[in-house]
Write an enzyme that holds these catalytic residues in place. Structure first.
Site, mmCIF file in Angstrom:
data_model
loop_
_atom_site.group_PDB
_atom_site.id
_atom_site.type_symbol
_atom_site.label_atom_id
_atom_site.label_comp_id
_atom_site.label_asym_id
_atom_site.label_seq_id
_atom_site.Cartn_x
_atom_site.Cartn_y
_atom_site.Cartn_z
ATOM 1 C CG ASP A 12 40.784 42.969 38.380
ATOM 2 O OD1 ASP A 12 39.584 43.052 38.090
ATOM 3 O OD2 ASP A 12 41.477 41.961 38.127
ATOM 4 C CD GLU A 172 34.922 38.593 40.824
ATOM 5 O OE1 GLU A 172 35.300 37.409 40.886
ATOM 6 O OE2 GLU A 172 34.740 39.181 39.746
HETATM 7 O O1 FUB Z 1 40.870 40.109 36.479
HETATM 8 C C1 FUB Z 1 40.720 38.829 36.983
HETATM 9 C C2 FUB Z 1 39.501 38.680 37.826
HETATM 10 O O2 FUB Z 1 38.379 39.263 37.198
HETATM 11 C C3 FUB Z 1 39.556 39.363 39.154
HETATM 12 O O3 FUB Z 1 40.293 38.716 40.111
HETATM 13 C C4 FUB Z 1 38.123 39.423 39.446
HETATM 14 O O4 FUB Z 1 37.804 40.237 40.528
HETATM 15 C C5 FUB Z 1 37.570 39.906 38.148
HETATM 16 O O5 FUB Z 1 37.671 41.297 38.011
#
Ligand code: FUB
Length: 283
Positions: A12, A172
């Site tokens: 991320d 997301e």
């Molecule tokens: O790294 C944790 C979670 O995994 C993130 O919040 C999501 O977007 C995914 O990348």
């Protein structure tokens, strides 16, 4: 081999250029109980990266539940730096402040900036976008729903109720890029723990959308790496770099994600050209 840009499991990543240096703010990619802090890495040239250490520790933030420190996003205004972050796998989005890009960051309000689900969106994956006129917007949302709201000029409170801007196939990891006066809303699709993870985008005339999905920018390349996603973009000279995480071909654990850089370019119509995963990166 410049990719990954630094050793260790980091996901991320959000890339910035502050005070003459490049910075990458990532998630420490590990089981949720071990994700209790944020670090930052710095570079003068996008090639050699140095850890600047821990910049925010959940030990000092009781509401964080001291787990699942995810997806930091940083914005600067009037000489101060604001970090927006996810805590506790849905406990909320927080905001912390520092006088330097390397922290230490201190929880600004002592509670989540967003603690509830609005329009079905899990309060994770905040991204702060600063428009050319100085207005800041916060984008966020997991569980396949994307939200946004204007930030007040104090940068630590929302100026309006969250608005549902969910494009088709959104999952997301929202990110906003302004390019030639257009708003490129980008996000991750598929499942972050498997090879379906990828990045797609939409183009709009306003930071509010509407966001109609154009296509995929980044995805698994079975000859290089899998699960490429949750990215950020930075303009560097007359090009852009995309900073993202991916899973090496040798790895199967969902947490084994590494941070990489590639060049990202546009075609003559302003569409983003598909990004090729490489080992060479931008070195
Ligand atoms: O790294 C944790 C979670 O995994 C993130 O919040 C999501 O977007 C995914 O990348």
């Amino acid at each position: 081999m410049p990719n990954p840009v630094f050793p260790g499991w980091y996901a991320d990543p959000e890339i910035h250029h502050f005070e003459g240096r490049f910075f990458i703010y990532p998630t420490y990619s590990a089981p949720y109980e071990e994700q209790t802090f944020f670090q930052v890495f710095s570079s003068k040239d996008l090639v050699e990266w140095t850890s600047e250490g821990v910049i925010l520790n959940f030990a000092g933030i009781p509401w964080s539940t001291n787990r699942a420190a995810w997806a930091p996003s940083v914005a600067t205004k009037d000489g101060r730096y604001y970090i927006y972050f996810s805590a506790g796998d849905g406990a909320g989005l927080g905001v912390a402040v520092s006088d330097q890009p390397t922290g230490p960051f201190i929880d600004a309000i002592g509670k989540p900036l967003v603690s509830e689900y609005h329009h079905g969106a899990q309060p994770i994956d905040a991204h702060a976008f600063l428009d050319d006129d100085g207005q800041a917007y916060l984008y966020w949302g997991g569980h396949s729903k994307a939200l946004m709201a204007k930030l007040k000029s104090d940068m630590i409170s929302l100026a309006e109720a969250p608005i549902d801007i969910t494009p088709a196939d959104y999952v997301e990891g929202p990110f906003m890029l302004k390019h030639q006066d257009k708003y490129y809303f980008m996000w991750s699709e598929g499942g972050w723990g498997d090879p379906s993870y990828r990045v797609a985008y939409a183009i709009a005339a306003s930071p509010y959308g509407p966001f109609e999905r154009v296509g995929v920018v980044l995805q698994t390349d079975p000859t290089v790496a899998t699960s490429a996603g949750h990215h950020s973009v930075l303009r560097v000279g007359d090009r852009h770099v995309i900073c993202y995480h991916r899973r090496p071909l040798t790895e199967t654990s969902p947490h084994h994600r590494v941070t990489c850089l590639e060049w990202m370019d546009f075609d003559g119509d302003g569409k983003i050209l598909p990004v090729k995963l490489t080992n060479e990166g931008v070195g």
